[in-house]
Write a protein that holds these residues in place. Structure first.
Motif, PDB file in Angstrom:
ATOM      1  N   ALA A  70     -16.873  39.185  -2.157  1.00 33.83           N
ATOM      2  CA  ALA A  70     -16.708  40.401  -2.952  1.00 33.83           C
ATOM      3  C   ALA A  70     -15.255  40.876  -2.919  1.00 33.83           C
ATOM      4  CB  ALA A  70     -17.635  41.490  -2.430  1.00 33.83           C
ATOM      5  N   SER A  71     -14.608  40.705  -1.778  1.00 28.59           N
ATOM      6  CA  SER A  71     -13.209  41.121  -1.661  1.00 28.59           C
ATOM      7  C   SER A  71     -12.279  40.204  -2.442  1.00 28.59           C
ATOM      8  CB  SER A  71     -12.779  41.112  -0.194  1.00 28.59           C
ATOM      9  OG  SER A  71     -13.636  41.918   0.575  1.00 28.59           O
ATOM     10  N   ALA A  72     -12.625  38.917  -2.439  1.00 30.09           N
ATOM     11  CA  ALA A  72     -11.737  37.939  -3.081  1.00 30.09           C
ATOM     12  C   ALA A  72     -11.930  37.897  -4.588  1.00 30.09           C
ATOM     13  CB  ALA A  72     -11.992  36.554  -2.493  1.00 30.09           C
ATOM     14  N   ALA A  73     -13.115  38.274  -5.052  1.00 29.96           N
ATOM     15  CA  ALA A  73     -13.481  38.059  -6.456  1.00 29.96           C
ATOM     16  C   ALA A  73     -12.913  39.137  -7.364  1.00 29.96           C
ATOM     17  CB  ALA A  73     -15.003  37.994  -6.585  1.00 29.96           C
ATOM     18  N   THR A  74     -11.599  39.188  -7.453  1.00 31.08           N
ATOM     19  CA  THR A  74     -10.984  40.172  -8.340  1.00 31.08           C
ATOM     20  C   THR A  74     -10.090  39.513  -9.382  1.00 31.08           C
ATOM     21  OG1 THR A  74      -9.235  40.409  -6.707  1.00 31.08           O
ATOM     22  CG2 THR A  74     -10.991  42.028  -6.634  1.00 31.08           C
ATOM     23  N   ALA A  75      -9.393  38.453  -8.974  1.00 25.98           N
ATOM     24  CA  ALA A  75      -8.362  37.878  -9.848  1.00 25.98           C
ATOM     25  C   ALA A  75      -8.932  37.401 -11.186  1.00 25.98           C
ATOM     26  CB  ALA A  75      -7.664  36.722  -9.141  1.00 25.98           C
ATOM     27  N   LYS A 121      -5.229  35.677   7.592  1.00 26.22           N
ATOM     28  CA  LYS A 121      -4.476  35.049   6.490  1.00 26.22           C
ATOM     29  C   LYS A 121      -5.348  34.161   5.607  1.00 26.22           C
ATOM     30  CE  LYS A 121      -0.166  35.437   8.973  1.00 26.22           C
ATOM     31  NZ  LYS A 121      -0.563  35.484  10.413  1.00 26.22           N
ATOM     32  N   PHE A 122      -6.652  34.240   5.802  1.00 22.11           N
ATOM     33  CA  PHE A 122      -7.589  33.504   4.944  1.00 22.11           C
ATOM     34  C   PHE A 122      -7.356  33.842   3.474  1.00 22.11           C
ATOM     35  CE2 PHE A 122     -12.019  33.428   3.073  1.00 22.11           C
ATOM     36  CZ  PHE A 122     -12.118  32.053   2.986  1.00 22.11           C
ATOM     37  N   ALA A 123      -7.147  35.125   3.208  1.00 24.87           N
ATOM     38  CA  ALA A 123      -6.971  35.570   1.816  1.00 24.87           C
ATOM     39  C   ALA A 123      -5.770  34.878   1.167  1.00 24.87           C
ATOM     40  CB  ALA A 123      -6.785  37.086   1.776  1.00 24.87           C
ATOM     41  N   ASP A 124      -4.690  34.721   1.917  1.00 30.71           N
ATOM     42  CA  ASP A 124      -3.497  34.088   1.356  1.00 30.71           C
ATOM     43  C   ASP A 124      -3.742  32.620   1.059  1.00 30.71           C
ATOM     44  OD1 ASP A 124      -1.359  36.295   1.767  1.00 30.71           O
ATOM     45  OD2 ASP A 124      -2.467  36.209   3.640  1.00 30.71           O
TER      46      ASP A 124
END
Length: 590
Positions: free
Chosen positions: A112-117, A516-519
């Motif tokens: 849910a946090s990653a699914a924006t781009a 740093k998973f998000a990066d």
RNA sequence: GCGAGCGUAGCACAAUGGAUAGUGUAGUGGCCUCCGAAGCCAUUGAUCUGGGUUCGAUUCCCAGCGCUCGCACCA
């Protein structure tokens, strides 16, 4: 500061805000935040150097003004240091690491946090795409493995992904194949193993066509008949395709791939008329040597190298169907992006295709999706040449995967003889296939790669087995400690709420890698290069192993135990989430 | 011939224009009475050549060299 999933993004925003309040030309200032070498901190902002240089300012002075103007939540969460010629280094405080780890507690939350781009976008990924009538061989591996990882990464970034197996079911191979089928069919062989028989027939047809140009011409005529809808040839064709797709699916099951649609070249057969018409109307296509072609006058090569969309004999080819495919994906699926995953030898074709599509869509006012040709190098043997069997034949994918499982079984049996054989077999199936997938995904897809069993099914180094082993050890910890302590599970490693911020050097190093998973997924997704995620996961597993060796989890002190269990739980979560994004299955024991 | 990709330790690979070019393997030396040693710690060793742009180049540009591939009706 509020805990965000992507910390680099939050820093970027904070630096832009600081630029405004510090009186910089905020519109011209790009912070250039990126993950840093651990020696320097967690993130670094490099943007001051270029900004100051262009204005003949002292970069360190600019950096000092900027740092002084940072919103208060930044120094609350980070140690901020200006270093070297004007780098701004940010090192997360343990309390900030802890806050991130506490909040990011489930795969659903991470997604849910990653699914924006790419939220709300539709992407078509065209991968695997083998030709029918042949078995899949080692040359088909990379497209399938890399393509599936890209699908999962795009989905994780919020896109709706349509997996399209664009099979080659309409090419000239059918001319030769039908020619041979009519004359040399072995009915018994067809009944027992149709794909083997089709392959034999193709070789017969191909050899005959090479030896005799009259046969080649007859084969061409069979293809033209097929494309014109001749019922007898269509029946043969359908038989071939049905048998092929059944065999492909067995491979896809092993690789964990499920296509949403299988729209091969034949699907577009009745749409080629519109392609000829529209490219004619727009003035893009012209007759040349009897064929209908597109030239690109502005391009150094393609001004003379034609894009042939109708052959002199009137037949369509893959340029025609690829043009129709681009149109269909735009009109029917409303694609925002199209990704085609093939080897680099088709780079010219797709460059010509995309150039043509851009001009054509612009002329017709069609919406243009993002177009990406994702290429990769060849798999070579240890001699540096394309991978083949000892006698020079192609290596069938089915046999490759079977051998991988056998080798993995031998390895698991050697290391874990205590596990019952039937479970060992299941573990070997995961380790074997994952090893094949990971060897491909762990390196930059642009280069060729050397296939060596000892490297792939290895116990050591950047391999699937190393990553799966790290996960299995964490599961083992929770099996033991979870049984002793009520409510402790990998998903809920700190039910008592006793965990605090990381303290020891190895705890800190692990926590700093976790955030740093998000990066890593951002980088892998934006560049369509899964190896960035693989590298991150390998480094994460390495940090975990170092932590595990240095800091005992099963200690008596409940607060220390709780904070180390929290680290174990989050490491497992991110490791398994990441491996699944690559398309790998994971294990609880091995 | 024209064009593209690649060229980093003995071998196999990383490095989103940033700081002292990272890792694995092979070699050497340590670590299991202790949560899984398929592990951990330490250590030796490299940017094809020559120019250029840049505060800063493995990365971008130019010219060579080497390997691989593509270039009119295969996909």
């Amino acid at each position: 500061m509020p805990v965000t999933f992507n910390l680099a993004d939050a820093l970027d925003t904070a630096l832009k805000s600081a630029a405004t309040s510090a009186g910089l030309e905020a519109a011209a200032f790009v912070p250039e935040v990126r993950t840093a070498d651990a020696r320097h901190g967690d993130f670094q902002a490099n943007g001051v150097l270029g900004y100051a240089k262009a204005r003949k300012l002292n970069p360190r002075a600019v950096a000092e003004k900027l740092v002084a103007a940072l919103p208060a939540e930044v120094p609350a969460a980070y140690d901020v240091v200006i270093a070297g010629p004007g780098f701004i280094n940010f090192t997360l405080k343990p309390s900030a690491l802890f806050a991130w780890l506490r909040i990011h507690d489930s795969a659903a939350h991470l997604k849910a946090s990653a699914a924006t781009a790419r939220q709300g976008q539709t992407w078509i990924v065209d991968y695997s795409s083998p030709n029918t009538a042949k078995q899949m061989h080692v040359g088909h591996l990379r497209s399938a493995v890399i393509g599936e990882a890209i699908c999962r990464l795009l989905e994780f970034s919020g896109a709706k992904v349509i997996r399209d197996n664009h099979i080659g079911d309409w090419g000239t191979q059918f001319g030769k194949l039908i020619w041979a089928y009519q004359r040399h069919l072995d009915a018994a062989a067809l009944a027992s193993d149709p794909l083997e028989e089709f392959e034999r027939l193709y070789k017969v047809g191909n050899a005959a066509a090479e030896a005799d140009s009259a046969v080649l011409e007859q084969a061409r005529q069979e293809l033209v008949k097929l494309q014109a809808g001749d019922p007898a040839n269509l029946a043969i064709w359908k038989r071939i395709n049905d048998a092929s797709l059944g065999a492909f699916q067995q491979i896809y099951d092993q690789l964990g791939i499920t296509f949403d649609v299988t729209l091969g070249e034949s699907f577009y057969n009745d749409q080629v008329g519109r392609i000829y018409r529209e490219l004619g109307e727009t003035g893009l296509a012209q007759e040349s040597q009897g064929a209908l072609v597109v030239f690109h006058p502005e391009h150094p090569r393609f001004k003379t190298q034609p894009f042939i969309m109708r052959k002199a004999d009137g037949a369509s080819n893959y340029a025609t169907t690829d043009l129709a495919t681009a149109l269909y994906r735009t009109e029917h699926f409303h694609a925002d992006g199209i990704v085609v995953v093939t080897d680099f030898r088709q780079a010219d074709h797709f460059e010509q295709l995309f150039l043509t599509v851009r001009k054509w869509f612009a002329a017709k006012h069609y919406r243009l999706p993002e177009l990406h040709h994702v290429t990769f190098g060849v798999i070579t043997g240890e001699d540096g040449k394309a991978l083949r069997t000892r006698d020079g034949g192609t290596i069938k994918l089915k046999e490759l995967l079977t051998e991988a499982e056998a080798r993995a079984f031998a390895l698991v049996s050697e290391r874990s003889a205590d596990i019952p054989p039937d479970e060992r077999q299941k573990i070997a199936a995961v380790v074997g296939v994952a090893s094949i997938q990971y060897s491909d995904l762990s390196q930059n897809r642009s280069s060729d790669y050397v296939f060596a069993w000892d490297k792939i099914i290895s116990l050591e180094g950047n391999t699937a087995a190393y990553l799966l082993y790290a996960g299995a050890r964490i599961h083992s910890i929770f099996r033991k400690l979870g049984a002793a302590e009520a409510g402790v599970t990998a998903a809920s490693p700190d039910p008592s709420g006793l965990a605090g911020a990381p303290e020891t050097p190895t705890e800190l190093a692990l926590a700093r890698k976790l955030v740093k998973f998000a990066d890593a997924i951002r980088l892998a997704t934006d560049t369509l290069r899964p190896h960035f995620l693989s590298l991150y996961l390998y480094e994460l597993a390495g940090e975990f192993s170092a932590f595990y060796a240095a800091d005992k989890v099963a200690v008596d002190d409940p607060a220390i135990r709780a904070r180390r269990l929290l680290l174990c739980g989050r490491t497992l979560l991110i490791l398994e989430t990441g491996l699944n994004l690559l398309g790998l299955r994971t294990l609880t024991r091995m």
